[in-house]
Scaffold this motif. Sequence first.
Motif, mmCIF file in Angstrom:
data_model
loop_
_atom_site.group_PDB
_atom_site.id
_atom_site.type_symbol
_atom_site.label_atom_id
_atom_site.label_comp_id
_atom_site.label_asym_id
_atom_site.label_seq_id
_atom_site.Cartn_x
_atom_site.Cartn_y
_atom_site.Cartn_z
ATOM 1 N N ILE A 16 0.875 -1.172 0.000
ATOM 2 C CA ILE A 16 0.000 0.000 0.000
ATOM 3 C C ILE A 16 0.911 1.220 0.000
ATOM 4 O O ILE A 16 1.612 1.487 0.979
ATOM 5 N N VAL A 17 0.927 1.958 -1.099
ATOM 6 C CA VAL A 17 1.909 3.028 -1.294
ATOM 7 C C VAL A 17 1.216 4.390 -1.277
ATOM 8 O O VAL A 17 0.261 4.619 -2.030
ATOM 9 N N GLU A 18 1.703 5.272 -0.422
ATOM 10 C CA GLU A 18 1.196 6.646 -0.404
ATOM 11 C C GLU A 18 1.786 7.412 -1.578
ATOM 12 O O GLU A 18 2.990 7.318 -1.856
ATOM 13 N N LEU A 19 0.951 8.183 -2.263
ATOM 14 C CA LEU A 19 1.400 8.922 -3.444
ATOM 15 C C LEU A 19 2.086 10.223 -3.035
ATOM 16 O O LEU A 19 1.663 11.326 -3.394
ATOM 17 N N ALA A 20 3.174 10.074 -2.289
ATOM 18 C CA ALA A 20 3.939 11.235 -1.830
ATOM 19 C C ALA A 20 4.643 11.898 -3.008
ATOM 20 O O ALA A 20 5.076 11.227 -3.951
ATOM 21 N N GLU A 21 4.783 13.224 -2.938
ATOM 22 C CA GLU A 21 5.406 13.980 -4.028
ATOM 23 C C GLU A 21 6.893 14.190 -3.771
ATOM 24 O O GLU A 21 7.440 15.264 -4.028
ATOM 25 N N GLU A 22 7.556 13.161 -3.266
ATOM 26 C CA GLU A 22 8.995 13.205 -3.022
ATOM 27 C C GLU A 22 9.521 11.779 -3.031
ATOM 28 O O GLU A 22 8.756 10.821 -2.903
ATOM 29 N N SER A 23 10.826 11.645 -3.189
ATOM 30 C CA SER A 23 11.423 10.316 -3.197
ATOM 31 C C SER A 23 11.394 9.725 -1.793
ATOM 32 O O SER A 23 11.782 10.378 -0.827
ATOM 33 N N VAL A 24 10.904 8.498 -1.692
ATOM 34 C CA VAL A 24 10.826 7.807 -0.406
ATOM 35 C C VAL A 24 11.333 6.384 -0.590
ATOM 36 O O VAL A 24 11.322 5.833 -1.689
ATOM 37 N N LYS A 25 11.782 5.789 0.519
ATOM 38 C CA LYS A 25 12.230 4.400 0.494
ATOM 39 C C LYS A 25 11.094 3.511 0.974
ATOM 40 O O LYS A 25 10.574 3.691 2.070
ATOM 41 N N ILE A 26 10.705 2.566 0.143
ATOM 42 C CA ILE A 26 9.628 1.645 0.477
ATOM 43 C C ILE A 26 10.210 0.245 0.543
ATOM 44 O O ILE A 26 10.818 -0.238 -0.423
ATOM 45 N N LYS A 27 10.045 -0.395 1.696
ATOM 46 C CA LYS A 27 10.627 -1.708 1.933
ATOM 47 C C LYS A 27 10.201 -2.695 0.851
ATOM 48 O O LYS A 27 9.018 -2.855 0.564
ATOM 49 N N GLY A 28 11.185 -3.331 0.251
ATOM 50 C CA GLY A 28 10.920 -4.324 -0.777
ATOM 51 C C GLY A 28 10.835 -3.768 -2.180
ATOM 52 O O GLY A 28 10.848 -4.523 -3.155
ATOM 53 N N LEU A 29 10.746 -2.426 -2.293
ATOM 54 C CA LEU A 29 10.619 -1.808 -3.619
ATOM 55 C C LEU A 29 11.748 -0.838 -3.934
ATOM 56 O O LEU A 29 12.025 -0.569 -5.101
ATOM 57 N N GLY A 30 12.381 -0.269 -2.907
ATOM 58 C CA GLY A 30 13.481 0.653 -3.135
ATOM 59 C C GLY A 30 13.080 2.106 -2.967
ATOM 60 O O GLY A 30 12.058 2.423 -2.351
ATOM 61 N N VAL A 31 13.883 3.006 -3.551
ATOM 62 C CA VAL A 31 13.670 4.450 -3.430
ATOM 63 C C VAL A 31 13.120 4.986 -4.748
ATOM 64 O O VAL A 31 13.712 4.780 -5.809
ATOM 65 N N PHE A 32 11.991 5.689 -4.681
ATOM 66 C CA PHE A 32 11.406 6.305 -5.875
ATOM 67 C C PHE A 32 10.379 7.346 -5.453
ATOM 68 O O PHE A 32 10.008 7.435 -4.277
ATOM 69 N N ASN A 33 9.936 8.146 -6.421
ATOM 70 C CA ASN A 33 8.920 9.168 -6.178
ATOM 71 C C ASN A 33 7.560 8.583 -6.573
ATOM 72 O O ASN A 33 7.258 8.465 -7.764
ATOM 73 N N PRO A 34 6.729 8.189 -5.607
ATOM 74 C CA PRO A 34 5.454 7.532 -5.932
ATOM 75 C C PRO A 34 4.530 8.390 -6.788
ATOM 76 O O PRO A 34 3.857 7.878 -7.680
ATOM 77 N N HIS A 35 4.490 9.695 -6.523
ATOM 78 C CA HIS A 35 3.583 10.566 -7.270
ATOM 79 C C HIS A 35 3.970 10.614 -8.742
ATOM 80 O O HIS A 35 3.123 10.492 -9.635
ATOM 81 N N GLU A 36 5.262 10.756 -9.013
ATOM 82 C CA GLU A 36 5.720 10.825 -10.402
ATOM 83 C C GLU A 36 5.527 9.495 -11.123
ATOM 84 O O GLU A 36 5.136 9.456 -12.291
ATOM 85 N N LEU A 37 5.799 8.396 -10.433
ATOM 86 C CA LEU A 37 5.787 7.093 -11.085
ATOM 87 C C LEU A 37 4.391 6.480 -11.187
ATOM 88 O O LEU A 37 4.072 5.797 -12.167
ATOM 89 N N LEU A 38 3.542 6.745 -10.186
ATOM 90 C CA LEU A 38 2.294 5.985 -10.076
ATOM 91 C C LEU A 38 1.021 6.787 -10.317
ATOM 92 O O LEU A 38 -0.031 6.197 -10.565
ATOM 93 N N SER A 39 1.078 8.115 -10.226
ATOM 94 C CA SER A 39 -0.134 8.912 -10.432
ATOM 95 C C SER A 39 -0.692 8.674 -11.828
ATOM 96 O O SER A 39 0.044 8.648 -12.816
ATOM 97 N N GLY A 40 -1.990 8.495 -11.906
ATOM 98 C CA GLY A 40 -2.641 8.256 -13.184
ATOM 99 C C GLY A 40 -2.673 6.801 -13.599
ATOM 100 O O GLY A 40 -3.253 6.462 -14.639
#
Length: 253
Positions: A16-40
């Motif tokens: 369950i990933v929060e669509l944060a507008e900054e790079s975050v580290k998510i266990k098992g997935l790594g570091v990325f910007n959820p808003h940029e990658l997943l929005s839409g």
Amino acid sequence: MAGFITLMESEGKIHIVELAEESVKIKGLGVFNPHELLSGSSVGEEILIGQKYLTVMPSRLPELISGMARRAQTISPKDAGQFISRLGVGPGDVVVEAGLGSGALSMHLARVMGNSGHLITAEPRNDHAEIGLMNLERASKCFPEFPKHTHLEGMIEDLVPDVEIDAVILDMPVHRPAILALAKNMKIGARIACYAPTTAQLENCWDSCEEAGLKVTWCGELMERQWGKTSKGGMRPVNGPFGHTAFLLFAQK
């Protein structure tokens, strides 16, 4: 405020990933910007994160339970369904749940209570409440409807809400003080449920309900046994735990 998206790995693990507008580290997935990658993204779409392909899934109750953060032991769907059915929980009800723990049962309750319900949770341990409230916050942004939610810090018998109560669920080491305190605010016909891991606790719940003027309507335990297909064909019970979670007791005013 950011929303959430549900991702499933090929073997079924849920994130369950929060669509944060900054790079975050998510266990098992790594570091990325959820808003940029997943929005839409749309349900059913496959997304590459690092070296993993994940599928966007609907954020329904089973996914939120599977991907929830955990600290306290959670009440299983087996018992949660029994609580909802035997208590008759539905839209517009005022439901008291103590203690909150990691919030699994609260999410089951919230899913059936709708916008018109009022869920009141209590938890004396702040470390448990922190996780439970986080899971409920996720659910409030994923469910199409969500009840009014009031959280009380401490023991419910010291914080009895000044409302008429339709249903009570108690998951705590000592039930008696809460039963006696809450029974006074229960409507006529309202029901209470106790989750008791040991027979000594169960007997105490029964005696306390009778002392409070409540009639015990059902007491027992539910056993669950999973089955699967064998390698040579046919079906058999899977290898895994087949045992006791807790005793359940229901009483009515």
